[in-house]
Scaffold this motif. Structure first.
Motif, PDB file in Angstrom:
ATOM      1  N   HIS A 206       7.989  -5.944  -7.064  1.00 19.68           N
ATOM      2  CA  HIS A 206       7.651  -4.540  -7.342  1.00 19.68           C
ATOM      3  C   HIS A 206       8.481  -3.611  -6.439  1.00 19.68           C
ATOM      4  CE1 HIS A 206       4.449  -1.412  -8.419  1.00 19.68           C
ATOM      5  NE2 HIS A 206       5.221  -0.799  -7.540  1.00 19.68           N
ATOM      6  N   HIS A 210      11.924  -1.078  -7.270  1.00 16.75           N
ATOM      7  CA  HIS A 210      12.038   0.347  -6.936  1.00 16.75           C
ATOM      8  C   HIS A 210      13.421   0.689  -6.391  1.00 16.75           C
ATOM      9  CE1 HIS A 210       8.229   1.928  -7.980  1.00 16.75           C
ATOM     10  NE2 HIS A 210       7.518   1.288  -7.075  1.00 16.75           N
ATOM     11  N   HIS A 216       7.537   4.563 -11.873  1.00 18.80           N
ATOM     12  CA  HIS A 216       6.834   3.491 -12.594  1.00 18.80           C
ATOM     13  C   HIS A 216       7.034   3.653 -14.105  1.00 18.80           C
ATOM     14  CE1 HIS A 216       4.243   3.212  -8.765  1.00 18.80           C
ATOM     15  NE2 HIS A 216       5.009   2.149  -8.818  1.00 18.80           N
ATOM     16  N   PHE A 220      11.211   0.623 -15.247  1.00  8.90           N
ATOM     17  CA  PHE A 220      10.818  -0.030 -13.997  1.00  8.90           C
ATOM     18  C   PHE A 220      10.079  -1.338 -14.313  1.00  8.90           C
ATOM     19  CE2 PHE A 220       7.250  -0.873 -11.107  1.00  8.90           C
ATOM     20  CZ  PHE A 220       7.927  -1.118  -9.921  1.00  8.90           C
TER      21      PHE A 220
HETATM   22 ZN    ZN Z   1       5.492   1.138  -7.115  1.00  5.74          ZN
END
Ligand code: ZN
Length: 248
Positions: A206, A210, A216, A220
């Motif tokens: 995660h 980024h 998000h 992503f």
């Molecule tokens: Zn995040």
């Protein structure tokens, strides 16, 4: 003819307990019935779910009200559980978690070393050592394990995500597992070392994702999904289960 009780003897509140199934969870709650209440209210705090109900409200009406707000109830209960850290006494025989596996804290009269031997965590400590000192020593050891593990997992996922190697820092945040900074740094909570590796991997991927997408957005999540196809299940799991593994 009805016999009326004198007003001062009439009970104004009646407290009882109930259970309701929400999905595959059984939720216990306390009902407080009152003559003054006109509607069914739900309150969730560190004591769990409490229902306020009019005196005449049926059990069925109460359960319907809880079911109607089922997702909210479960979410709130989980949030409270996460806030409540398990009490830890740092005594011989206590269980700690490393990557989801239990380790038994074993205090031994030895130099101040910390060593893992199978499912034992041997901590050199004299009988006079204070729990705080044991805590410090064990947490320092967990942080070392965390840093080594995180470097390893980041190195594993970098080529899959095609991102430049970030600088990795350990964080001590109370409310977040990880964060990503615009300068290419990622912070990972040392407490993550206690949860199973599949969840550690989710947090790492995660944050690495980024480095490509600072949001998000669907793009992503596509990036996350390329490295971890079942990310949605892991995301859910870390939200609902991870607190079980955590030290206070
Ligand atoms: Zn995040």
């Amino acid at each position: 003819m009805q016999l009326e009780l004198p007003l001062e003897f009439r009970r104004t509140e009646l407290v009882s307990r109930g259970h309701v199934c929400l999905g595959d969870e059984v939720v216990s709650y306390i009902i407080k019935r009152s003559h003054r209440r006109r509607s069914i209210t739900l309150t969730i705090d560190e004591q769990g779910l409490r229902v306020g109900a009019p005196w005449q409200a049926s059990q069925r009406a109460i359960e319907n009200q809880i079911r109607k707000h089922g997702a909210w109830v479960l979410g709130k209960l989980t949030a409270w559980q996460q806030r409540r850290a398990p009490p830890r006494r740092w005594q011989d025989g206590e269980t700690l978690m490393l990557l989801g596996e239990p380790l038994r804290l074993t205090l031994a009269p030895a130099p101040r070393t910390t060593l893992r031997d199978g499912d034992l965590l041997l901590v050199g400590a004299s009988a006079h050592r204070l729990p705080d000192e044991v805590a410090q020593q064990v947490i320092a050891w967990l942080q070392e394990q965390a840093l080594a593990c995180f470097h390893d997992r980041v190195a594993h996922y970098l080529p899959l995500l095609v991102v430049p190697p970030p600088e990795i820092r350990l964080s001590n945040a109370r409310t977040r597992w990880g964060s990503c900074h615009r300068d290419g740094r990622i912070s990972l909570n040392w407490r993550l070392i206690q949860v199973p590796l599949r969840l550690v991997d989710y947090v790492i991927v995660h944050e690495l994702a980024h480095l490509r997408e600072m949001n998000h957005s669907p793009r992503f999540w596509q990036t996350v999904g390329r490295a971890i196809p079942d990310y949605a299940a892991r995301k859910r799991e870390i939200r609902t289960e991870a607190h079980r593994y955590l030290l206070g």
